[in-house]
Design a protein around this motif. Sequence first.
Motif, PDB file in Angstrom:
ATOM      1  N   GLY A 154       0.812  -1.217   0.000  1.00 39.10           N
ATOM      2  CA  GLY A 154       0.000   0.000   0.000  1.00 39.10           C
ATOM      3  C   GLY A 154       0.839   1.257   0.000  1.00 39.10           C
ATOM      4  N   ASP A 155       0.188   2.376   0.267  1.00 44.03           N
ATOM      5  CA  ASP A 155       0.852   3.678   0.248  1.00 44.03           C
ATOM      6  C   ASP A 155       1.045   4.262   1.639  1.00 44.03           C
ATOM      7  N   ASP A 156       0.600   3.535   2.677  1.00 45.47           N
ATOM      8  CA  ASP A 156       0.701   4.031   4.041  1.00 45.47           C
ATOM      9  C   ASP A 156       1.406   2.983   4.889  1.00 45.47           C
ATOM     10  N   VAL A 157       1.997   3.415   6.002  1.00 41.11           N
ATOM     11  CA  VAL A 157       2.652   2.478   6.914  1.00 41.11           C
ATOM     12  C   VAL A 157       1.636   1.460   7.417  1.00 41.11           C
ATOM     13  N   THR A 158       2.089   0.240   7.686  1.00 39.91           N
ATOM     14  CA  THR A 158       1.174  -0.797   8.151  1.00 39.91           C
ATOM     15  C   THR A 158       1.837  -1.619   9.238  1.00 39.91           C
ATOM     16  N   GLU A 159       1.063  -2.522   9.841  1.00 39.59           N
ATOM     17  CA  GLU A 159       1.593  -3.469  10.819  1.00 39.59           C
ATOM     18  C   GLU A 159       0.807  -4.762  10.711  1.00 39.59           C
ATOM     19  N   PHE A 160       1.411  -5.845  11.197  1.00 34.63           N
ATOM     20  CA  PHE A 160       0.802  -7.169  11.103  1.00 34.63           C
ATOM     21  C   PHE A 160       0.805  -7.811  12.482  1.00 34.63           C
ATOM     22  N   TYR A 161      -0.322  -8.438  12.835  1.00 32.63           N
ATOM     23  CA  TYR A 161      -0.493  -9.074  14.140  1.00 32.63           C
ATOM     24  C   TYR A 161      -0.880 -10.536  13.972  1.00 32.63           C
ATOM     25  N   LEU A 162      -0.470 -11.342  14.921  1.00 32.54           N
ATOM     26  CA  LEU A 162      -1.083 -12.645  15.139  1.00 32.54           C
ATOM     27  C   LEU A 162      -1.771 -12.564  16.481  1.00 32.54           C
ATOM     28  N   LEU A 163      -3.071 -12.790  16.484  1.00 32.51           N
ATOM     29  CA  LEU A 163      -3.891 -12.647  17.685  1.00 32.51           C
ATOM     30  C   LEU A 163      -4.320 -14.011  18.197  1.00 32.51           C
ATOM     31  N   CYS A 180      -3.888  -7.334   9.524  1.00 36.24           N
ATOM     32  CA  CYS A 180      -3.098  -6.219   9.005  1.00 36.24           C
ATOM     33  C   CYS A 180      -3.806  -4.927   9.398  1.00 36.24           C
ATOM     34  N   LYS A 181      -3.010  -3.891   9.699  1.00 37.29           N
ATOM     35  CA  LYS A 181      -3.631  -2.606  10.066  1.00 37.29           C
ATOM     36  C   LYS A 181      -3.023  -1.477   9.246  1.00 37.29           C
ATOM     37  N   PRO A 182      -3.562  -1.222   8.048  1.00 38.17           N
ATOM     38  CA  PRO A 182      -3.080  -0.089   7.261  1.00 38.17           C
ATOM     39  C   PRO A 182      -3.219   1.209   8.039  1.00 38.17           C
ATOM     40  N   GLU A 226      -9.306  -1.623  13.879  1.00 35.88           N
ATOM     41  CA  GLU A 226      -9.289  -3.009  14.302  1.00 35.88           C
ATOM     42  C   GLU A 226      -8.491  -3.900  13.367  1.00 35.88           C
ATOM     43  N   GLY A 227      -8.184  -3.428  12.190  1.00 36.86           N
ATOM     44  CA  GLY A 227      -7.407  -4.218  11.264  1.00 36.86           C
ATOM     45  C   GLY A 227      -8.256  -5.112  10.375  1.00 36.86           C
ATOM     46  N   ILE A 228      -7.638  -5.657   9.342  1.00 36.29           N
ATOM     47  CA  ILE A 228      -8.283  -6.579   8.403  1.00 36.29           C
ATOM     48  C   ILE A 228      -7.912  -7.981   8.852  1.00 36.29           C
ATOM     49  N   ARG A 229      -8.886  -8.741   9.332  1.00 31.68           N
ATOM     50  CA  ARG A 229      -8.616  -9.988  10.034  1.00 31.68           C
ATOM     51  C   ARG A 229      -9.066 -11.211   9.250  1.00 31.68           C
ATOM     52  N   ALA A 230      -8.433 -12.347   9.594  1.00 34.42           N
ATOM     53  CA  ALA A 230      -8.840 -13.640   9.050  1.00 34.42           C
ATOM     54  C   ALA A 230      -8.445 -14.723  10.036  1.00 34.42           C
ATOM     55  N   ALA A 231      -9.213 -15.800  10.058  1.00 31.25           N
ATOM     56  CA  ALA A 231      -8.898 -16.912  10.944  1.00 31.25           C
ATOM     57  C   ALA A 231      -7.636 -17.621  10.461  1.00 31.25           C
TER      58      ALA A 231
END
Length: 418
Positions: A87-96, A131-133, A138-143
């Motif tokens: 993307g065009d903005d900073v992002t982060e990735f989580y495992l919840l 992922c949280k653009p 809350e981020g874009i989540r998937a199981a």
Amino acid sequence: MSPTPRPAPLRPAPRTTVRASHLRGGLTAALALPLLAACVANTPTGAATGAAGDGGPITVSSSADACDVSTTSAPSGTLTFRVTNTGDDVTEFYLLGEDGLRVVSEVENIGPGISRDLVIQARPGDYFTACKPGMVGEGIRAAFTVTDSGAGTGPTGDVAEQLAAAEASYVAYVKDQVGTLVAGTQELADAYAAGDDARARELYAPTRVHWERVEPVAESFGDLDPLLDLREADLVDGDTWSGWHLIEKDLWQPTPEANGGAAYVPLTPEERVAAAQDLVANTQKLVDAVTDPSFTFEAFQITNGAKELLDEVATGKVTGEEEIWSHTDLWDFAANVDGARVAYEVVQDVVREQDPDLATQLDERFAALEQLLAQHGSVDAGFVGYDTLTEPQVRELAAAVDALSEPLSRLTTTVTSA
């Protein structure tokens, strides 16, 4: 002229929302993490299990409106998530965790076009990727499911005994730091609530040192980190501000130019008392959590925390954004380095056996960074204000942090492979 009204989110009050950018879970859930992880550099780890169990990474593509993970499941063991920001903005990735709240592991501040790896020693269970653009919401989540590979996920034999001793040593260190923290926080809160601003300013930075040394532990306990350490710049709609930086701003009151063009409205005496009580109460929650008999912090979490502390330096302290009004960033900087060094030292014997060159490199680069910091003061004697540093001095500190960050990013991989 009547005073400018203070925006509601800046009033000290019981926090009603979870800071979305932290995504922390509850206290009880954090006491037994099913995954142990670390952020590492952008090079392959070699030992990771990928989507097909072939030793390759699980790829993640994060854009403004998508979080495309190459698989929804993987066998237990060591996993690598390779996260690329498309993307065009900073992002982060989580495992919840299974509850979708507890942060098991995270990699932050991934700029556009950049890839970063997240190495995880995973046990079977149900999780979520996110992922949280823009690093908000809350981020874009998937199981995501970790199946049982039948392989163990921890050390055995002599190494297991060494790491058990390291864990006990580190937990004792954490308990000592938070005990000192709560005592200092009470003294600072009393001075601040009583209107003794000079004394409160004296106590602010030296007391925060004990928080900054063990902040990764605090972050594992639900919402305590944002309750205690949220910066005004990180407030989002619905947040109620509390903690250290609310008090910092009131002690070092900004000019209108430094306050978005508006005159700063000091907290009332009643608001001061509320803010002080809130700071002490939340600090006591941290003390209660780490002194609970069930509290543990495993070796892999310790080494992950070492890297996290150095990332804190790189993204907040070096930039001068953490203590934007008091400019006491060098106290925080030194405390983060202290905490990272202690975390490394408790597993140092294992690292020396597994990778003596890495141990030597870490020893040398910790020493170099600490010597550079010593040119500007010390925790005991005090530091110069961060705003007094020249651009070359800031660049020199940043370069030393970067030099240490690379070998430190290999610490968890070294320990998990022992």
